[in-house]
Design a protein around this motif. Structure first.
Motif, PDB file in Angstrom:
ATOM      1  N   SER A 125     -26.984  46.667  27.366  1.00 57.89           N
ATOM      2  CA  SER A 125     -28.209  46.487  27.836  1.00 57.89           C
ATOM      3  C   SER A 125     -28.147  45.508  28.969  1.00 57.89           C
ATOM      4  O   SER A 125     -27.324  44.727  29.162  1.00 57.89           O
ATOM      5  N   GLY A 126     -29.114  45.338  29.888  1.00 52.71           N
ATOM      6  CA  GLY A 126     -29.339  44.385  30.833  1.00 52.71           C
ATOM      7  C   GLY A 126     -30.533  43.967  31.356  1.00 52.71           C
ATOM      8  O   GLY A 126     -31.859  44.454  31.114  1.00 52.71           O
ATOM      9  N   VAL A 127     -30.793  43.051  32.076  1.00 53.68           N
ATOM     10  CA  VAL A 127     -31.628  42.385  32.942  1.00 53.68           C
ATOM     11  C   VAL A 127     -31.436  42.145  34.448  1.00 53.68           C
ATOM     12  O   VAL A 127     -30.216  41.428  34.528  1.00 53.68           O
ATOM     13  N   LEU A 128     -31.806  42.920  35.312  1.00 54.32           N
ATOM     14  CA  LEU A 128     -31.495  42.781  36.661  1.00 54.32           C
ATOM     15  C   LEU A 128     -32.849  41.786  37.153  1.00 54.32           C
ATOM     16  O   LEU A 128     -33.989  42.154  36.915  1.00 54.32           O
ATOM     17  N   THR A 129     -32.611  40.668  37.902  1.00 57.93           N
ATOM     18  CA  THR A 129     -33.461  39.826  38.538  1.00 57.93           C
ATOM     19  C   THR A 129     -33.105  39.841  40.032  1.00 57.93           C
ATOM     20  O   THR A 129     -32.131  39.496  40.517  1.00 57.93           O
ATOM     21  N   VAL A 130     -34.282  40.102  41.064  1.00 54.73           N
ATOM     22  CA  VAL A 130     -34.036  39.856  42.292  1.00 54.73           C
ATOM     23  C   VAL A 130     -34.352  38.364  42.722  1.00 54.73           C
ATOM     24  O   VAL A 130     -35.357  37.951  42.165  1.00 54.73           O
ATOM     25  N   LEU A 131     -33.318  37.662  43.084  1.00 51.96           N
ATOM     26  CA  LEU A 131     -33.267  36.292  43.708  1.00 51.96           C
ATOM     27  C   LEU A 131     -34.015  36.156  45.019  1.00 51.96           C
ATOM     28  O   LEU A 131     -34.862  35.177  45.142  1.00 51.96           O
ATOM     29  N   GLN A 136     -38.156  41.697  37.861  1.00 54.11           N
ATOM     30  CA  GLN A 136     -37.311  41.979  37.005  1.00 54.11           C
ATOM     31  C   GLN A 136     -37.143  43.399  36.329  1.00 54.11           C
ATOM     32  O   GLN A 136     -38.193  43.884  36.344  1.00 54.11           O
ATOM     33  N   ARG A 137     -36.037  43.766  35.966  1.00 52.94           N
ATOM     34  CA  ARG A 137     -35.978  45.295  35.414  1.00 52.94           C
ATOM     35  C   ARG A 137     -35.109  45.116  34.219  1.00 52.94           C
ATOM     36  O   ARG A 137     -34.101  44.561  34.264  1.00 52.94           O
ATOM     37  N   VAL A 138     -35.660  45.441  33.028  1.00 53.58           N
ATOM     38  CA  VAL A 138     -34.839  45.592  31.915  1.00 53.58           C
ATOM     39  C   VAL A 138     -34.229  47.059  31.572  1.00 53.58           C
ATOM     40  O   VAL A 138     -35.213  47.815  31.775  1.00 53.58           O
ATOM     41  N   PHE A 139     -33.200  47.114  31.222  1.00 53.80           N
ATOM     42  CA  PHE A 139     -32.618  48.565  30.862  1.00 53.80           C
ATOM     43  C   PHE A 139     -31.850  48.573  29.484  1.00 53.80           C
ATOM     44  O   PHE A 139     -31.159  47.439  29.202  1.00 53.80           O
TER      45      PHE A 139
END
Length: 180
Positions: A100-106, A126-129
């Motif tokens: 699973s993951g969390v993408l965060t744009v910095l 943030q996007r959680v998948f």
């Protein structure tokens, strides 16, 4: 009249009185919070960022194994990755295997292409998948971008998927028609 702070001092100024930061978040919200905390500590990641016009640049910031002696109900290990994106760079369509993951744009802006259509992600988004989530991330803007990715458990597989883009003049069938 004396207050507790006047008598004992400010407990936030005494590190040993603060609750420990968990080494292993136990929930999706915990991992999203971890990503936000790392994002907020710009001094820890900004000096590491590099931009490469020939390939996507990435750097593993952290790799935390599952807690020693942990059972399957215990929090899993995780990895934290820092990625940079120059204009036009993309990931290709992929999923993250069992992670699973969390993408965060910095910094900057990224476009995520998924089954529900494109989504613009700006700094702070943030996007959680979940495992098996197929997407493509692209820097469609004219400025570089930086993102932070937390994978739990740590990333061991990143299967690539064929592009759903149709050739010019060809109409692509919707995904539900292509599915077996």
């Amino acid at each position: 009249m004396n207050s507790d702070v006047q008598i004992a001092g400010d407990p936030l100024a005494i590190p040993h009185l603060l609750p420990p930061v968990p080494a292993h978040p136990a929930t999706v919200a915990g991992f999203a919070g971890l990503a936000r905390a790392i994002a907020a500590d710009r001094a820890s990641w900004a000096p590491l960022v590099r931009y490469d016009a020939t390939t996507r640049w990435y750097h593993r910031l952290r790799a935390v194994p599952q807690a020693p002696g942990a059972t399957s109900a215990a929090p899993v290990g995780y990895e934290v990755w820092l990625l940079s994106w120059v204009p036009g760079q993309g990931s290709g369509r992929h999923d993250h295997g069992r992670s699973s993951g969390v993408l965060t744009v910095l910094e900057g802006e990224l476009t995520e292409h998924a089954a529900d259509g494109p989504r613009t992600l700006t700094a702070g988004a943030q996007r959680v998948f979940a495992p098996g989530y197929v997407h493509e991330v692209v820097n469609d803007s004219l400025k570089p971008a930086v993102s932070l990715h937390v994978y739990f458990p740590g990333l061991t597989d990143m299967p690539m998927h064929p592009s759903q883009a149709a050739a010019p003049g060809v109409v692509a069938a919707p995904p539900e028609v292509l599915a077996p």
